[in-house]
Design a protein around this motif. Structure first.
Motif, mmCIF file in Angstrom:
data_model
loop_
_atom_site.group_PDB
_atom_site.id
_atom_site.type_symbol
_atom_site.label_atom_id
_atom_site.label_comp_id
_atom_site.label_asym_id
_atom_site.label_seq_id
_atom_site.Cartn_x
_atom_site.Cartn_y
_atom_site.Cartn_z
ATOM 1 N N GLN A 181 -16.028 -0.196 -73.582
ATOM 2 C CA GLN A 181 -14.592 -0.485 -73.553
ATOM 3 C C GLN A 181 -14.086 -0.864 -74.945
ATOM 4 O O GLN A 181 -14.740 -1.606 -75.687
ATOM 5 C CB GLN A 181 -14.299 -1.614 -72.567
ATOM 6 C CG GLN A 181 -12.815 -1.773 -72.239
ATOM 7 C CD GLN A 181 -12.597 -2.684 -71.047
ATOM 8 O OE1 GLN A 181 -13.421 -3.566 -70.766
ATOM 9 N NE2 GLN A 181 -11.510 -2.480 -70.322
ATOM 10 N N HIS A 182 -12.938 -0.327 -75.306
ATOM 11 C CA HIS A 182 -12.284 -0.569 -76.599
ATOM 12 C C HIS A 182 -13.090 -0.018 -77.774
ATOM 13 O O HIS A 182 -12.953 -0.498 -78.901
ATOM 14 C CB HIS A 182 -12.016 -2.066 -76.814
ATOM 15 C CG HIS A 182 -11.254 -2.706 -75.689
ATOM 16 N ND1 HIS A 182 -10.086 -2.180 -75.159
ATOM 17 C CD2 HIS A 182 -11.528 -3.837 -74.956
ATOM 18 C CE1 HIS A 182 -9.659 -2.952 -74.169
ATOM 19 N NE2 HIS A 182 -10.514 -3.956 -74.019
ATOM 20 N N THR A 183 -13.957 0.970 -77.518
ATOM 21 C CA THR A 183 -14.666 1.658 -78.595
ATOM 22 C C THR A 183 -14.203 3.106 -78.634
ATOM 23 O O THR A 183 -13.487 3.580 -77.748
ATOM 24 C CB THR A 183 -16.191 1.632 -78.387
ATOM 25 O OG1 THR A 183 -16.537 2.542 -77.331
ATOM 26 C CG2 THR A 183 -16.692 0.234 -78.043
ATOM 27 N N ALA A 184 -14.684 3.816 -79.672
ATOM 28 C CA ALA A 184 -14.313 5.224 -79.821
ATOM 29 C C ALA A 184 -14.905 6.103 -78.729
ATOM 30 O O ALA A 184 -14.473 7.244 -78.540
ATOM 31 C CB ALA A 184 -14.753 5.726 -81.198
ATOM 32 N N SER A 204 -22.833 5.982 -82.815
ATOM 33 C CA SER A 204 -21.553 5.785 -83.496
ATOM 34 C C SER A 204 -20.955 4.402 -83.260
ATOM 35 O O SER A 204 -20.057 3.975 -83.992
ATOM 36 C CB SER A 204 -20.552 6.862 -83.047
ATOM 37 O OG SER A 204 -20.103 6.630 -81.716
ATOM 38 N N ILE A 205 -21.443 3.678 -82.240
ATOM 39 C CA ILE A 205 -20.937 2.319 -82.008
ATOM 40 C C ILE A 205 -22.048 1.281 -82.211
ATOM 41 O O ILE A 205 -21.917 0.136 -81.766
ATOM 42 C CB ILE A 205 -20.297 2.170 -80.613
ATOM 43 C CG1 ILE A 205 -21.320 2.385 -79.488
ATOM 44 C CG2 ILE A 205 -19.115 3.126 -80.457
ATOM 45 C CD1 ILE A 205 -20.785 1.975 -78.106
ATOM 46 N N GLY A 206 -23.127 1.679 -82.889
ATOM 47 C CA GLY A 206 -24.161 0.732 -83.248
ATOM 48 C C GLY A 206 -25.186 0.423 -82.187
ATOM 49 O O GLY A 206 -25.963 -0.524 -82.329
ATOM 50 N N LEU A 207 -25.224 1.200 -81.121
ATOM 51 C CA LEU A 207 -26.264 1.055 -80.101
ATOM 52 C C LEU A 207 -27.191 2.260 -80.228
ATOM 53 O O LEU A 207 -26.809 3.387 -79.906
ATOM 54 C CB LEU A 207 -25.655 0.991 -78.695
ATOM 55 C CG LEU A 207 -24.942 -0.307 -78.341
ATOM 56 C CD1 LEU A 207 -24.158 -0.160 -77.043
ATOM 57 C CD2 LEU A 207 -25.948 -1.455 -78.216
ATOM 58 N N HIS A 208 -28.410 2.017 -80.719
ATOM 59 C CA HIS A 208 -29.294 3.113 -81.108
ATOM 60 C C HIS A 208 -30.372 3.331 -80.049
ATOM 61 O O HIS A 208 -31.265 2.497 -79.856
ATOM 62 C CB HIS A 208 -29.918 2.817 -82.479
ATOM 63 C CG HIS A 208 -28.876 2.555 -83.532
ATOM 64 N ND1 HIS A 208 -27.933 3.500 -83.877
ATOM 65 C CD2 HIS A 208 -28.617 1.446 -84.275
ATOM 66 C CE1 HIS A 208 -27.141 3.006 -84.812
ATOM 67 N NE2 HIS A 208 -27.521 1.758 -85.064
ATOM 68 N N VAL A 209 -30.250 4.442 -79.361
ATOM 69 C CA VAL A 209 -31.196 4.781 -78.295
ATOM 70 C C VAL A 209 -32.582 4.959 -78.888
ATOM 71 O O VAL A 209 -32.762 5.676 -79.888
ATOM 72 C CB VAL A 209 -30.745 6.068 -77.578
ATOM 73 C CG1 VAL A 209 -31.813 6.546 -76.600
ATOM 74 C CG2 VAL A 209 -29.424 5.833 -76.849
ATOM 75 N N ASP A 210 -33.582 4.290 -78.276
ATOM 76 C CA ASP A 210 -34.955 4.445 -78.764
ATOM 77 C C ASP A 210 -35.900 5.016 -77.709
ATOM 78 O O ASP A 210 -37.058 5.289 -77.993
ATOM 79 C CB ASP A 210 -35.509 3.115 -79.296
ATOM 80 C CG ASP A 210 -35.400 1.970 -78.290
ATOM 81 O OD1 ASP A 210 -35.262 2.239 -77.076
ATOM 82 O OD2 ASP A 210 -35.442 0.810 -78.726
#
Length: 280
Positions: A181-184, A204-210
């Motif tokens: 919410q409220h992100t691109a 792109s919102i700083g959550l990096h899937v590992d």
């Protein structure tokens, strides 16, 4: 030429008709129709002749036998009917084998595109994607997989993949609204070519899937899945339950149904070299 048929290319020989009980004639017709389809007599998407014409070709007075033969090939996925206009005849169903790259499909690439786009390019087929998007409250199962409370809001996207105009996969993915919410990336992408995959979107919102976890099982489709994927009654699906993780946070989960007679899952396993001192 099959010994079940006379010198007329597709007529049932009289001797065979006399020897075979009427209730088994439909099997002979189905076998020959399958042979003709596999031999390319009708192109993918082309309609078969009308029942009356086929009855003449097979020299059989039994419309029931012809109809049952066609129905058996629809169940096998050789032929397809238009679910919205079943009386308009049957068409040859595409059965080109498609490849899903298994574990190697989830990688970071410079383009950041969804994995199916790379698979289509490598396989030489043309795929299209359509999408529906909405929001809802998470079911208990979706909430469990995402690590949120049942009833928490999630964004939902349903993607339908078509190859050469024929549906091969439908997937429904869920993302916690609290994360996006409220992100691109608050709204799921529309599914058209060129859109980023899940990994690139969350990067792109700083959550990096590992890691990405998948469970795959074969089962028969639900009535809705059968209609969406235009499957015969005897064609199974591959059902994949998928979850993308960034550390201990589940950022997305999805349910994916794939035509079981179209998709081949390919996986390459890299075996580590022998360590020094290991037995040869």
């Amino acid at each position: 030429m099959s010994t079940l048929f006379s010198n007329k290319p597709h007529n049932m020989c009289e001797k065979r008709r006399a020897e075979v009980p009427p209730r088994t004639i439909w099997r002979d017709i189905a076998t020959d129709l399958r042979r003709r389809v596999d031999g390319g007599e009708w192109a993918v998407g082309e309609r078969l002749p009308a029942v009356r014409e086929l009855m003449d070709q097979y020299d059989t007075p039994s419309q029931g036998a012809l109809v049952r033969a066609i129905a058996s090939l629809v169940d096998e996925g050789v032929l397809i009917t238009d679910p919205k206009a079943p009386r308009r005849g049957v068409r040859v169903r595409a059965r080109t084998q498609l490849s899903r790259r298994g574990a190697s499909r989830y990688t970071r690439t410079p383009e950041g595109l969804a994995p199916n786009m790379h698979e289509a390019a490598a396989g030489g087929w043309h795929d299209e994607v359509t999408a529906e998007r909405w929001r809802e409250n998470a079911s208990e199962e979706v909430a469990r997989r995402l690590g949120i409370a049942a009833g928490d809001p999630v964004t939902v996207a349903r993607y339908l993949w078509l190859v050469d105009g024929q549906p091969v996969q439908v997937g429904t993915q869920y993302e916690p609204l609290a994360l996006v919410q409220h992100t691109a990336i608050e709204e799921p992408v529309d599914g058209t070519r060129g859109n980023p995959g899940v990994i690139a979107r969350f990067d792109s919102i700083g959550l990096h899937v590992d890691r990405v976890e998948e469970e795959t099982r074969a089962r028969m489709p639900s009535p809705e899945e059968r209609e969406i994927l235009q499957l015969g009654a005897g064609v199974p699906i591959l059902h994949i339950t998928r979850t993308h993780w960034a550390g201990q946070t589940a950022v997305e989960t999805a349910d994916i149904a794939i035509c079981g007679d179209r998709m081949v899952v390919t996986t390459t396993h890299h075996v580590p070299p022998l360590a020094e001192g290991d037995a040869q």
